[in-house]
Design an enzyme around this catalytic site. Structure first.
Site, short mmCIF file in Angstrom:
data_model
loop_
_atom_site.label_atom_id
_atom_site.label_comp_id
_atom_site.label_asym_id
_atom_site.label_seq_id
_atom_site.Cartn_x
_atom_site.Cartn_y
_atom_site.Cartn_z
N ASP A 1 1.36 -1.55 -0.22
CA ASP A 1 -0.42 0.03 0.18
C ASP A 1 1.00 0.72 -0.01
O ASP A 1 2.38 1.58 -0.12
CB ASP A 1 -1.33 -0.39 1.43
CG ASP A 1 -2.15 0.69 1.05
OD1 ASP A 1 -2.13 1.69 0.12
OD2 ASP A 1 -3.80 0.64 1.18
N ASP B 1 -9.95 3.86 -4.05
CA ASP B 1 -10.57 2.44 -3.14
C ASP B 1 -12.31 2.29 -4.09
O ASP B 1 -12.99 3.22 -4.03
CB ASP B 1 -11.30 2.26 -2.42
CG ASP B 1 -9.26 2.03 -1.18
OD1 ASP B 1 -8.63 2.34 -2.27
OD2 ASP B 1 -9.50 1.99 0.20
C1 GAL Z 1 -6.21 1.17 1.31
C2 GAL Z 1 -6.50 0.20 0.07
C3 GAL Z 1 -7.65 -0.92 0.08
C4 GAL Z 1 -7.46 -1.37 1.73
C5 GAL Z 1 -6.81 -0.45 3.00
C6 GAL Z 1 -6.69 -1.41 4.18
O1 GAL Z 1 -5.24 1.45 1.14
O2 GAL Z 1 -6.22 1.03 -0.86
O3 GAL Z 1 -7.16 -2.03 -0.90
O4 GAL Z 1 -6.30 -2.20 0.86
O5 GAL Z 1 -5.73 0.40 2.30
O6 GAL Z 1 -6.10 -0.11 5.54
#
Ligand code: GAL
Length: 471
Positions: free
Chosen positions: A149, A209
């Site tokens: 991430d 997301d």
């Molecule tokens: C976001 C990511 C998501 C998930 C989330 C977890 O940045 O895009 O898919 O992994 O963090 O905190």
């Protein structure tokens, strides 16, 4: 001019721009699996993963190809005094290698998560500055896949090279472990990931997301339309928002390196059946990873029969690995009698010379839509064999598993004697080569060189076809 046209057509048709071989030998087709984030967020545990894996196996989804079980954020409790990552003992009482062993014994692959930042997005320790230690932790615990991430990155972004170097550090560290680990970037497309992702990774998220809405705009996901270089990715991105951002990026993806449009929302939230079919078809067609985001223990029969539609998965897993191209996009005004919204036409080449096409209705009412060979083979030169042949039209959803069969599989927790495709026994590549009818949909007609393909597409829905040259 003509030469330039020829080159660009060749590049688009053959996927030349994105077809450099995989940097680590993995990801020859888009990855398939399950990830807990869309449904369970931080509510993770050993039991959730192992129960989910058993269920995926029992209801035939593993044999359809969903082999990566991916644990997202919130699994850790910090670092030990010597700096090693520590799994949360309450959530994972037997440690991560126990989970890995169970998954491997059942022919699954194990995915874990970290962030190229000081913390993960949910505030757990991130791997920035700890790349080698953390890569060793993942490798020694039997991890086969890392989702990496972008939160708390200390401002280390804003230019492609800055992001590239930050993500390359983990790529190098993973390689150094000697264990084959699929590397899935989650930097939301920041700093034009599609230009450099395939040099160091197997897939890269290209947007903020996803959330289970088909077209609903949300101010937390800015940049609507074709804005592929969105400086602020955000979250709560609708299915159409992400798809539109992905449209120009297909040319940079291919075997070994895929645009990741985020986990699937099929079976999550309140999408209609038509919306779920359109979502799944388009993710398959642009060669996004197919990662189930639903709770497989609560799956509706209709969502199960979407996840198990082998003729669609075969488009995604096609050995040619070329993402489809959006040929046109129109906004339909409010005054239109078939309702308002946007409509699109997509087309893409397949390994055996077939072509996959999608008439996509983002509008709020069913509408007649049509296309012809000139649009379908938009890159072909006048007089080419593609334009002068007739083509049989196969509806890729027509042979969908019926609701009664899906319900019985879910209730009995077993495929029983239903004829669900089994890619463990016959890979998609071999099934396609053998013309296995389950991978080709149902023939509904044909189109001649001067003909028109007419159909009615439901609201927020799709007509999804495989064209095969008429014999
Ligand atoms: C976001 C990511 C998501 C998930 C989330 C977890 O940045 O895009 O898919 O992994 O963090 O905190």
């Amino acid at each position: 001019m003509f030469l330039l046209y020829l080159f660009s057509s060749f590049a688009a048709v053959s996927g030349v721009l994105g077809s450099s071989p995989s940097y680590n030998g993995l990801g020859l087709t888009p990855q398939m699996g399950w990830d807990n984030w869309n449904t369970f967020a931080c509510d993770v545990s050993e039991q959730l993963l192992l129960d989910t894996a058993d269920r995926i196996s029992d209801i035939g989804l593993k044999d359809l190809g969903y082999t990566y079980v991916i644990l997202d954020d919130c699994w850790s409790s910090g670092r030990s005094s010597n700096g090693t990552l520590v799994a949360d003992k309450e959530k994972f009482p037997n440690g991560m290698s126990h989970v890995a062993d169970h998954l491997h014994n059942n022919s699954f692959l194990f995915g874990m998560y970290s962030s190229a930042g000081e913390y993960t997005c949910a505030g757990y320790p991130g791997s920035l500055g700890h790349e080698e230690d953390d890569a060793d932790f993942f490798a020694s615990n039997g991890v086969d896949y890392l989702k990496y991430d972008n939160c708390y990155n200390k401002g280390q972004f804003g230019a492609p090279e800055t992001s590239y170097n930050r993500y390359k550090a983990m790529s190098d560290a993973l390689n150094k472990t000697g264990r084959p680990i699929f590397y899935s970037l989650c930097n939301w497309g920041q700093d034009l990931t599609f230009y450099w992702g395939s040099d160091i990774a197997n897939s890269w998220r290209m947007s903020g997301d996803i959330y289970p809405e088909f077209t609903r705009p949300d101010s937390r996901c800015p940049c609507d339309g074709d804005q592929f270089d969105c400086a602020y990715a955000g979250f709560h991105c609708s299915i159409m928002n992400i798809l539109n951002k992905a449209a120009p990026m297909g040319q940079n993806a291919g075997i070994g390196g895929w645009n990741d449009l985020d986990n699937l929302e099929v079976g999550v939230g309140n999408l209609t059946d038509d919306e779920e079919k359109a979502h799944f078809s388009m993710w398959a067609m642009v060669k996004s990873p197919l990662i189930i985001g639903a709770d497989v223990n609560q799956l509706k029969a209709s969502s199960y029969s979407i996840y198990s539609q082998a003729s669609i998965i075969a488009i995604n897993q096609d050995p040619k690995g070329v993402p489809a191209t959006r040929v046109w996009r129109h906004q339909v005004p409010q005054t239109d009698k078939y309702g308002q919204g946007e409509i699109q036409f997509w087309s893409g080449p397949l390994d055996n010379g077939d072509q996959v096409i999608a008439l996509l209705n983002g509008g709020n009412k069913a509408r007649p839509m049509n296309t012809n060979l000139e649009e379908i083979f938009f890159d072909s030169y006048l007089g080419s064999e593609q334009l002068t042949s007739s083509w049989d039209i196969y509806d890729l959803w027509a042979n969908r598993v019926d609701n009664a069969t899906s319900s019985s599989i879910l209730t009995n927790n077993s495929v029983g004697n239903a004829t669900i495709y089994n890619a463990t026994a016959l890979s998609y590549k071999d099934g396609l080569a053998k013309n296995d009818t389950r991978l080709f949909g149902t023939k509904i007609g044909s189109i001649s060189p001067d003909g028109l393909l007419n159909t009615t597409v439901p609201a927020h829905g799709i007509a999804f076809y495989r064209l095969r040259r008429s014999s």
